[in-house]
Design an enzyme around this catalytic site. Sequence first.
Site, PDB file in Angstrom:
ATOM      1  N   ASP A 159       0.834  -1.208   0.000  1.00  0.00           N
ATOM      2  CA  ASP A 159       0.000   0.000   0.000  1.00  0.00           C
ATOM      3  C   ASP A 159       0.868   1.258   0.000  1.00  0.00           C
ATOM      4  O   ASP A 159       0.579   2.236  -0.686  1.00  0.00           O
ATOM      5  CB  ASP A 159      -0.923  -0.012   1.226  1.00  0.00           C
ATOM      6  CG  ASP A 159      -1.718  -1.312   1.315  1.00  0.00           C
ATOM      7  OD1 ASP A 159      -2.440  -1.620   0.363  1.00  0.00           O
ATOM      8  OD2 ASP A 159      -1.580  -2.023   2.323  1.00  0.00           O
ATOM      9  N   HIS A 187      -4.551  -3.466   6.599  1.00  0.00           N
ATOM     10  CA  HIS A 187      -4.346  -3.694   5.168  1.00  0.00           C
ATOM     11  C   HIS A 187      -5.692  -4.129   4.590  1.00  0.00           C
ATOM     12  O   HIS A 187      -5.988  -5.309   4.449  1.00  0.00           O
ATOM     13  CB  HIS A 187      -3.284  -4.767   4.925  1.00  0.00           C
ATOM     14  CG  HIS A 187      -3.265  -5.235   3.497  1.00  0.00           C
ATOM     15  ND1 HIS A 187      -2.845  -4.433   2.469  1.00  0.00           N
ATOM     16  CD2 HIS A 187      -3.662  -6.398   2.917  1.00  0.00           C
ATOM     17  CE1 HIS A 187      -2.972  -5.089   1.321  1.00  0.00           C
ATOM     18  NE2 HIS A 187      -3.475  -6.277   1.562  1.00  0.00           N
TER      19      HIS A 187
HETATM   20  P1  NAI Z   1      -2.254 -18.218  -3.874  1.00  0.00           P
HETATM   21  O1  NAI Z   1      -3.634 -18.752  -3.687  1.00  0.00           O
HETATM   22  O2  NAI Z   1      -1.637 -18.199  -5.217  1.00  0.00           O
HETATM   23  O3  NAI Z   1      -1.259 -19.032  -2.927  1.00  0.00           O
HETATM   24  C1  NAI Z   1      -1.549 -19.310  -1.597  1.00  0.00           C
HETATM   25  C2  NAI Z   1      -0.891 -20.632  -1.261  1.00  0.00           C
HETATM   26  O4  NAI Z   1      -1.027 -20.856   0.126  1.00  0.00           O
HETATM   27  C3  NAI Z   1      -1.541 -21.827  -1.973  1.00  0.00           C
HETATM   28  O5  NAI Z   1      -0.542 -22.534  -2.702  1.00  0.00           O
HETATM   29  C4  NAI Z   1      -2.090 -22.672  -0.832  1.00  0.00           C
HETATM   30  O6  NAI Z   1      -1.997 -24.068  -1.069  1.00  0.00           O
HETATM   31  C5  NAI Z   1      -1.183 -22.243   0.322  1.00  0.00           C
HETATM   32  N1  NAI Z   1      -1.730 -22.485   1.650  1.00  0.00           N
HETATM   33  C6  NAI Z   1      -3.018 -22.406   2.076  1.00  0.00           C
HETATM   34  N2  NAI Z   1      -3.119 -22.755   3.352  1.00  0.00           N
HETATM   35  C7  NAI Z   1      -1.868 -23.040   3.786  1.00  0.00           C
HETATM   36  C8  NAI Z   1      -1.335 -23.486   5.021  1.00  0.00           C
HETATM   37  N3  NAI Z   1      -2.125 -23.727   6.077  1.00  0.00           N
HETATM   38  N4  NAI Z   1      -0.018 -23.702   5.101  1.00  0.00           N
HETATM   39  C9  NAI Z   1       0.781 -23.503   4.041  1.00  0.00           C
HETATM   40  N5  NAI Z   1       0.332 -23.106   2.829  1.00  0.00           N
HETATM   41  C10 NAI Z   1      -0.980 -22.879   2.711  1.00  0.00           C
HETATM   42  O7  NAI Z   1      -2.271 -16.774  -3.216  1.00  0.00           O
HETATM   43  P2  NAI Z   1      -1.216 -15.584  -3.382  1.00  0.00           P
HETATM   44  O8  NAI Z   1      -1.617 -14.749  -4.529  1.00  0.00           O
HETATM   45  O9  NAI Z   1       0.159 -16.119  -3.323  1.00  0.00           O
HETATM   46  O10 NAI Z   1      -1.559 -14.727  -2.061  1.00  0.00           O
HETATM   47  C11 NAI Z   1      -1.308 -15.245  -0.778  1.00  0.00           C
HETATM   48  C12 NAI Z   1      -1.946 -14.380   0.288  1.00  0.00           C
HETATM   49  O11 NAI Z   1      -1.372 -13.099   0.312  1.00  0.00           O
HETATM   50  C13 NAI Z   1      -3.442 -14.157   0.110  1.00  0.00           C
HETATM   51  O12 NAI Z   1      -4.060 -14.298   1.379  1.00  0.00           O
HETATM   52  C14 NAI Z   1      -3.539 -12.733  -0.341  1.00  0.00           C
HETATM   53  O13 NAI Z   1      -4.776 -12.159   0.017  1.00  0.00           O
HETATM   54  C15 NAI Z   1      -2.398 -12.127   0.437  1.00  0.00           C
HETATM   55  N6  NAI Z   1      -1.902 -10.848  -0.067  1.00  0.00           N
HETATM   56  C16 NAI Z   1      -1.540  -9.898   0.844  1.00  0.00           C
HETATM   57  C17 NAI Z   1      -1.037  -8.684   0.450  1.00  0.00           C
HETATM   58  C18 NAI Z   1      -0.650  -7.646   1.451  1.00  0.00           C
HETATM   59  O14 NAI Z   1      -0.352  -6.534   1.032  1.00  0.00           O
HETATM   60  N7  NAI Z   1      -0.635  -7.899   2.740  1.00  0.00           N
HETATM   61  C19 NAI Z   1      -0.880  -8.371  -0.984  1.00  0.00           C
HETATM   62  C20 NAI Z   1      -1.247  -9.424  -1.865  1.00  0.00           C
HETATM   63  C21 NAI Z   1      -1.750 -10.624  -1.405  1.00  0.00           C
END
Ligand code: NAI
Length: 327
Positions: A159, A187
């Site tokens: 952000d 966030h």
């Molecule tokens: P994604 O869906 O591509 O990958 C998430 C991965 O986490 C998946 O491979 C899934 O199998 C794994 N996962 C789920 N539960 C798990 C657990 N208990 N232990 C280990 N692995 C687990 O999602 P992406 O795009 O990589 O985003 C990940 C997270 O980051 C989302 O929650 C998203 O909302 C968040 N995010 C946060 C931002 C921030 O600024 N704070 C910015 C962008 C995304």
Amino acid sequence: DMKKVKVAVTGAAGQIAYSLLFRIASGELFGLDTKVTLNLIEIEPAMKALEGVAMELDDCAFPLLESMELSSDLKTGFDGINWALLIGSVPRKAGMERRDLLSVNGGIFKPQGEAIARYAASDVRVFVVGNPCNTNALIARKNADGVPEDRFFAMTRLDQNRAMTQLAKKSGVAVDNVSNMAIWGNHSSTQFPDFENARIGGEPAEKVIGDRAWLEGEFISTVQKRGAAIIDARGSSSAASAANAIVDSVRSIFTPTKDGDWVSLAVCSKGEYGVPEGLQFGFPVVSDGNSVRVVEGLSHDDFARQAIAKTTEELTGERSEVVELIS
Ligand code: NAI
């Protein structure tokens, strides 16, 4: 002599990790004098995809990547780690209430907090990205007995970076002229990108831009809704820019902050600016290279105070939804 760091990454087969892991393994995050061990953590159904990611990391022949450990087991995953980058979470699905989202993620971040307390190195730092990241960090922190609360961070840096670029574009300068950009609170769409204290070329941003209505309106809403705009344009959520913000954030924790500037991180509130103690709250912070502290003494007018009150209220509400996970 080479230094060594052991880093756990959850959600390691996900799209953010796919942009992040190669930057860690190349030495970009911890520096060219530091060998890295990667503990890649996924849930069972994603282990095959994770093996594919590990094969690609192998195929880069990174000289600084000492070893990798792939697992879905938290004891193995968090064993002896210096950093935990908690990216994996369960995103909101259609029909899911915020309350469901928080409890599903509680099921992830409570055991992770407990396992970090048991198995990680004594200097462990925990950086939470998976949403809702502030409250997930709170859950992990409250369940990590014996790990000091100032070792937990949640990400508001994406952000901050988004806000800096919007200010730079509006004022027609390069982005490195923008400084002192703080993101207050959650966030989420209630975050407050603090244009009142931001600077452009060392001058107050408000003075340089000279358009308070734009700052209060389009600027804030562009930053707040940027995630949705990326999904709309790209068909999937921000990944490379999120990974980049992780690199920036982690470096900003262990690198002294540039004199006069600050960075955005969500940390455990000690009651600064009247924010309830213990909330994981986005603040402007400075690092001395070892630990961070909230920048105090900044002033806000009524507009900013109301915005900060709103995001505080949202985080207090989230905390009350997960109270059984943190008591
Ligand atoms: P994604 O869906 O591509 O990958 C998430 C991965 O986490 C998946 O491979 C899934 O199998 C794994 N996962 C789920 N539960 C798990 C657990 N208990 N232990 C280990 N692995 C687990 O999602 P992406 O795009 O990589 O985003 C990940 C997270 O980051 C989302 O929650 C998203 O909302 C968040 N995010 C946060 C931002 C921030 O600024 N704070 C910015 C962008 C995304």
